[in-house]
Design a protein around this motif. Structure first.
Motif, short mmCIF file in Angstrom:
data_model
loop_
_atom_site.label_atom_id
_atom_site.label_comp_id
_atom_site.label_asym_id
_atom_site.label_seq_id
_atom_site.Cartn_x
_atom_site.Cartn_y
_atom_site.Cartn_z
N VAL A 89 0.86 -1.37 0.08
CA VAL A 89 -0.10 0.07 -0.14
C VAL A 89 0.75 1.33 -0.20
N VAL A 90 0.19 2.21 -0.36
CA VAL A 90 0.74 3.68 -0.34
C VAL A 90 -0.10 4.41 0.78
N ILE A 91 0.44 5.39 1.52
CA ILE A 91 0.05 5.96 2.69
C ILE A 91 -0.39 7.24 1.97
N ALA A 92 -1.82 7.61 2.00
CA ALA A 92 -2.30 8.92 1.29
C ALA A 92 -2.79 9.78 2.53
N ARG A 93 -2.55 11.29 2.23
CA ARG A 93 -2.88 12.21 3.06
C ARG A 93 -3.38 13.45 2.33
N ASN A 94 -4.39 13.95 2.98
CA ASN A 94 -5.06 15.21 2.43
C ASN A 94 -3.71 16.53 2.98
N PRO A 95 -3.77 17.30 2.27
CA PRO A 95 -2.66 18.11 2.62
C PRO A 95 -2.97 19.25 3.74
N ASP A 96 -4.47 19.22 4.17
CA ASP A 96 -4.88 20.30 5.26
C ASP A 96 -5.28 19.29 6.44
N PRO A 97 -4.87 19.37 7.69
CA PRO A 97 -5.33 18.67 8.75
C PRO A 97 -6.94 18.46 8.79
N VAL A 98 -7.20 17.52 9.62
CA VAL A 98 -8.65 17.38 10.01
C VAL A 98 -8.90 18.58 11.08
N SER A 99 -8.11 18.35 12.20
CA SER A 99 -8.06 19.44 13.18
C SER A 99 -6.47 19.37 13.79
N GLY A 100 -6.17 20.63 14.30
CA GLY A 100 -4.94 20.67 14.81
C GLY A 100 -3.82 19.80 14.05
N ALA A 101 -3.21 18.83 14.53
CA ALA A 101 -1.93 18.13 14.03
C ALA A 101 -2.46 16.81 13.51
N TRP A 113 -3.10 3.11 -6.68
CA TRP A 113 -2.64 4.54 -6.63
C TRP A 113 -1.89 4.72 -7.97
N GLU A 114 -1.49 3.90 -8.87
CA GLU A 114 -0.90 3.94 -9.88
C GLU A 114 -1.77 4.31 -11.12
N THR A 115 -3.01 3.78 -10.81
CA THR A 115 -4.18 4.30 -11.88
C THR A 115 -4.81 5.47 -11.63
N THR A 116 -4.74 6.05 -10.19
CA THR A 116 -5.08 7.37 -9.91
C THR A 116 -4.14 8.42 -10.02
N TYR A 117 -3.14 8.23 -9.82
CA TYR A 117 -1.98 9.18 -9.50
C TYR A 117 -0.85 9.17 -10.52
N GLY A 118 -0.51 7.96 -11.27
CA GLY A 118 0.22 7.88 -12.33
C GLY A 118 1.50 7.20 -11.91
N LYS A 119 2.14 7.40 -11.03
CA LYS A 119 3.36 6.85 -10.44
C LYS A 119 3.34 6.62 -8.84
N LEU A 120 4.04 5.61 -8.48
CA LEU A 120 4.19 5.47 -7.13
C LEU A 120 5.21 6.63 -6.47
N PRO A 121 4.81 6.68 -5.14
CA PRO A 121 5.84 7.39 -4.33
C PRO A 121 7.42 6.49 -4.20
N GLU A 122 8.38 7.56 -4.31
CA GLU A 122 9.77 6.81 -4.22
C GLU A 122 10.40 6.50 -2.87
N PHE A 123 9.73 7.49 -1.73
CA PHE A 123 10.39 7.39 -0.58
C PHE A 123 9.30 7.44 0.57
N THR A 124 9.71 7.27 1.96
CA THR A 124 8.99 7.08 3.19
C THR A 124 8.56 8.33 3.55
N GLU A 125 8.76 9.51 2.77
CA GLU A 125 8.40 10.76 3.34
C GLU A 125 7.60 11.28 2.31
N PHE A 126 6.28 12.21 2.87
CA PHE A 126 5.20 12.33 1.80
C PHE A 126 5.79 13.45 0.90
N GLU A 127 5.23 13.34 -0.37
CA GLU A 127 5.51 13.87 -1.55
C GLU A 127 4.27 14.30 -2.10
N PRO A 128 4.06 15.40 -2.95
CA PRO A 128 2.77 15.75 -3.49
C PRO A 128 2.28 15.17 -4.81
#
Length: 195
Positions: A89-101, A113-128
């Motif tokens: 799996v890929v961990i996805a995140r919305n840019p704005d918090p639900v509340s606080g942090a 993920w690939e069919t939705t966004y085109g390519k997989l993330p390469e790292f364990t840090e979030f990228e847009p």
């Protein structure tokens, strides 16, 4: 588990739609209502304009429970679901918090993920990532609410794969062909019509 993960991926698109519905409300599968489904024949096509952040799981996270939080009607974070992290799996995140942090984060199978966004993330840090896949969506009108069995003329409860209690949808919002609702504010803020 793959269907549950896929359904969780969809949860990011719901924004302020509610999952905490009353126990006596029976969710309606709008896909089983021919009149509602006929509306999708002429539905407009939309693409999410807001970025989604994605990252690969850290090795130490594999096998652990992963919570997904959404906002309740008061804007407070509430646990929607919890699934086990895997390396599929890929961990996805919305840019704005639900509340606080607290962020709305969910798991997406890598192939989805690939069919939705085109390519997989390469790292364990979030990228847009910008969504490439589009949806078809119909407005939730008085007529649609009636077909969905609305009791108050403002909301209805639809069946969704990831929550047995269903999902509350709102007048002025949208039903998406993927089987979920999008709140009016979320639609205006994060989607754009495809020309």
């Amino acid at each position: 588990m793959k269907n549950a993960l896929l359904a969780i991926a969809v949860s990011s698109f719901m924004g302020l739609s509610s999952f905490g519905v009353s126990a006596d409300t029976v969710p309606v599968a709008f896909q089983n209502i021919p009149e509602v489904m006929a509306e999708f024949d002429s539905a407009k096509e939309f693409r999410k304009k807001a970025l989604t952040y994605g990252r690969l799981p850290h090795h130490s996270e594999i096998g652990r429970a992963f919570p997904t939080y959404v906002a309740d009607e008061a804007g407070k974070p509430v646990l929607e679901t919890e699934n086990e992290l895997s390396d599929a799996v890929v961990i996805a995140r919305n840019p704005d918090p639900v509340s606080g942090a607290v962020f709305n984060e969910w798991l997406v199978p890598k192939d989805k993920w690939e069919t939705t966004y085109g390519k997989l993330p390469e790292f364990t840090e979030f990228e847009p990532f910008k969504r490439i896949k589009t949806i078809r969506a119909i407005p939730i009108t008085d007529e649609v609410l009636t077909m969905l069995g609305s009791e108050n003329g403002d909301t209805a409860v639809i069946a969704v794969e990831w929550n047995d209690k269903g999902m509350t949808v709102y007048k002025g919002g949208y039903l998406a062909d993927g089987g979920y609702g999008i709140a009016p504010e979320e639609m205006a803020k994060t989607y754009e019509e495809v020309e």
